[in-house]
Design a protein around this motif. Sequence first.
Motif, PDB file in Angstrom:
ATOM      1  N   UNK A   1       9.293 -24.549 -51.894  1.00  0.00           N
ATOM      2  CA  UNK A   1       9.003 -24.645 -50.463  1.00  0.00           C
ATOM      3  C   UNK A   1       7.509 -24.895 -50.240  1.00  0.00           C
ATOM      4  N   UNK A   2       6.676 -24.286 -51.052  1.00  0.00           N
ATOM      5  CA  UNK A   2       5.237 -24.481 -50.937  1.00  0.00           C
ATOM      6  C   UNK A   2       4.887 -25.936 -51.224  1.00  0.00           C
ATOM      7  N   UNK A  16      15.677 -15.727 -57.197  1.00  0.00           N
ATOM      8  CA  UNK A  16      15.739 -16.804 -56.210  1.00  0.00           C
ATOM      9  C   UNK A  16      14.350 -17.035 -55.619  1.00  0.00           C
ATOM     10  N   UNK A  17      13.662 -15.964 -55.282  1.00  0.00           N
ATOM     11  CA  UNK A  17      12.327 -16.101 -54.705  1.00  0.00           C
ATOM     12  C   UNK A  17      11.366 -16.808 -55.650  1.00  0.00           C
ATOM     13  N   UNK A  18      11.436 -16.477 -56.919  1.00  0.00           N
ATOM     14  CA  UNK A  18      10.534 -17.095 -57.895  1.00  0.00           C
ATOM     15  C   UNK A  18      10.780 -18.596 -58.022  1.00  0.00           C
ATOM     16  N   UNK A  19      11.972 -19.036 -57.729  1.00  0.00           N
ATOM     17  CA  UNK A  19      12.310 -20.456 -57.809  1.00  0.00           C
ATOM     18  C   UNK A  19      12.094 -21.165 -56.472  1.00  0.00           C
TER      19      UNK A  19
END
Length: 84
Positions: A18-19, A10-13
């Motif tokens: 968000x950035x 999830x973080x990698x996506x």
Amino acid sequence: MLTRPLPIKILLHVVPEMTIDVIEFLVENSYDRQISLKQLEAPSTKDFLHILEFLYKQIDPRFSLGANVAEDVPLIFKRLKYPR
């Protein structure tokens, strides 16, 4: 509020998305400096403070970071009730 870390998949996506959202917001609101994904992945202190000041000015146009950033920054986050 999350009670456990997000899975790496999830973080990698989510983080890159968000950035990009942050960059788009800065550009659409006339941020006065160039900004890139790489800069936001690991911003310098100077870049972080400039972005923070710009974002907070969206809430309070009269705001300006003072000479004592070490005191100002925690107060900003406290006013924003971060973290909840």
